[in-house]
Every structure is written in structure tokens, then in C-alpha cells.
Design an enzyme around this catalytic site. Structure first.
Site, PDB file in Angstrom:
ATOM      1  CG  ASP A   1      47.322  42.189  41.952  1.00 32.96           C
ATOM      2  OD1 ASP A   1      46.932  40.845  41.829  1.00 32.96           O
ATOM      3  OD2 ASP A   1      47.009  42.559  43.365  1.00 32.96           O
TER       4      ASP A   1
ATOM      5  CD  GLU B   1      42.693  34.224  44.420  1.00 33.52           C
ATOM      6  OE1 GLU B   1      41.531  34.654  45.153  1.00 33.52           O
ATOM      7  OE2 GLU B   1      43.299  34.731  44.131  1.00 33.52           O
TER       8      GLU B   1
ATOM      9  CB  THR C   1      45.280  46.253  53.498  1.00 35.67           C
ATOM     10  OG1 THR C   1      44.258  46.035  52.283  1.00 35.67           O
ATOM     11  CG2 THR C   1      44.293  47.578  54.726  1.00 35.67           C
TER      12      THR C   1
END
Length: 278
Positions: free
Chosen positions: A84, A136, A230
Site C-alpha cells: 500500500d 490515486e 488508524t
């Protein structure tokens, strides 16, 4: 169960109008928690290793990758490995040999033309190795995510997907990385326009800060892969803090890592149930 591929899981989820949850891992406890939570629900999952996590592990990808692959192969549900937020070409080129079936190449901080060119080069290499690749477009991380021009433009997205050759696209629709409160408001009208404009699966980053209703609406609106990081770290830290506050003389790491692992597994289970509607 043999390792599956991210592309297979995302393609299947998109066809079913649902999404694959993808969790970022940092420690062995993260890996075990994600697999346990997914097995409890009986749903597939993606284990993600970010470039930041590799940097934390002294720049060594293989130890964490090997642990993740071993856990995945012994899981009772399909599990895929994904590399990632890669910006380093040397790291990108380790992906296939380390057991990853997919990679997210992140050139989004660059101007559009540079993002397109570098992502195209990464996609060409990834495809030559049989890897599925995510790009992205837009600004997801930090304060700029809500600034004018930060959101992903549908026309640009269409051109970017065509020009770069990516297999999936992470889009900026209002979520922000590293949020510890679930207060993000997504632009669902923009998501609908993006889903109509591009013919590859859409990915939502920064999902830890997205409330339940917003997240399920995003999946219904076309998001096929949901990234969570997170939320696991927050569950882990809160559990360790509570454990040590209650036991100020404790020194055995198995005690606080054990409750941390269970807290993360519960977070995974809840998240998978929400995203998969099971």
C-alpha cells in the site's frame, strides 16, 4: 487456504455491489487480529503493508510479508496481500517476490501529468509481473482533503484511468487519512459521478474516520475496496493504555499485547460486518 488475489476479491465484491475490507498491518498482532476477525464473520479480507510500515520495520519488507502470507495460507477465509501507498520504485519491485498480488502506487502528490506518467510506468511494470495495481487521483491525506480542487474530478479520473492503465482508482471524496474521530462527511454526489465516469473499481482511503452510515452509503454508491488503518491502531493503543493503567507494575508484554490483539480483532469483526452487511 491458499493465498487469493486482491483483484479477484475486488472484482467479485464489485459484481455483488459490496466491498472488500482492506486492513493495514504493522505487527504480528495486527495480522492475527485481522485474520481472526475475518474468520469470525466468514468473509474475505485484504492484509495491507504500507511503505510507512516497511520503513518502521527498518526498511525490510520480507519479515512482515512472510508472516502475513503464512497467516493467510492458514486462514479459514480467503486472504490477499496488498502493498500500500508505494512511492519507492525499489520497494515496488519487491512486491511480486514477497508474495503480494497487488500494489497501490501513490504518485498523487505530484502534478497531474507527472502522476499520470509515473503511474503509467508503475502499471506497465506491475502488469508485466502479473500484479493488480491501484492508483490515486485527488488529495486524500491531511488538511488539503477539504480544500477546493482536492476532490477527484470525474473527467480527469476517466482520462487518468485510460492513460495510466490502473486496475482500480483511489478517489478523494471527503475522507482523510489518520482520523481518530468518525466525523468525515463524504460527497456521495461526486462518488456517483465518478462511478459513472470510470470502468474500474473505486477505492476509499481514510475510512477509519467515516461514520457507519456514510461508509455503507459509499459502498452502495460504488466503492469496492475500503481501506482501514488508524481504527486498528486506535483500538490497540486504547487497550494497551487501559491494561497498563490498571496494572502499573505489569512487565509481561504478552498481557497487554493479548488484549490489544483482541481489541483489534473486535474492530475488524465489526468493520467487516458493516461493510459486507453480514
Amino acid at each position: 487456504m491458499p493465498l487469493t488475489t486482491t483483484g479477484e476479491l475486488v472484482t467479485r465484491a464489485r459484481a455483488a455491489r459490496t466491498a472488500v475490507p482492506a486492513f493495514n498491518i504493522i505487527t504480528l498482532e495486527h495480522i492475527e487480529a485481522v485474520v481472526t476477525g475475518a474468520e469470525t464473520v466468514g468473509a474475505p479480507v485484504v492484509l495491507q503493508v504500507s511503505e510507512n510500515a516497511v520503513r518502521f520495520r527498518s526498511g525490510r519488507l520480507l519479515p512482515l510479508a512472510r508472516a502475513a502470507a503464512t497467516a493467510a495460507e492458514r486462514a479459514a477465509v480467503p486472504v490477499a496481500l496488498h502493498l500500500d501507498h508505494v512511492r519507492s520504485d525499489p520497494l515496488l519491485r519487491q512486491a511480486a517476490d514477497a508474495g503480494f498480488s497487488s500494489v497501490m502506487y501513490d504518485a498523487s502528490p505530484l502534478p497531474y501529468d507527472e502522476n499520470l506518467a509515473t503511474t503509467r510506468a508503475a502499471a506497465d511494470w506491475a502488469h508485466s509481473q502479473g500484479l493488480w495495481i491501484e492508483g490515486e487521483l485527488g488529495e486524500i491525506g491531511g488538511k488539503g482533503a477539504h480544500a477546493p480542487g482536492a476532490r477527484t474530478d470525474p473527467a480527469e479520473a476517466q482520462a487518468f484511468v485510460t492513460g495510466s492503465g490502473v486496475d482500480a482508482l483511489a478517489v478523494a471524496i471527503g475522507s482523510v487519512h489518520a482520523m481518530t474521530t468518525r466525523t468525515a462527511a463524504l460527497d456521495h454526489a461526486l462518488l456517483a459521478r465518478l462511478a459513472a465516469a470510470v470502468d474500474v473499481p473505486l477505492v476509499l482511503h481514510g475510512s477509519s474516520g467515516v461514520p457507519d452510515g456514510e461508509l455503507t452509503a459509499a459502498v452502495a454508491g460504488g466503492i469496492a475496496k475500503v481501506n482501514i488503518g488508524t481504527a486498528l491502531n486506535q483500538a490497540m493503543t486504547d487497550a494497551i493504555r487501559e491494561y497498563l493503567d490498571d496494572r502499573p507494575t505489569a512487565v509481561d508484554s504478552r498481557g497487554y499485547l493479548g488484549v490489544a490483539r483482541q481489541a483489534m480483532a473486535s474492530t475488524v469483526e465489526r468493520t467487516v460486518r458493516l461493510i459486507r452487511c453480514v
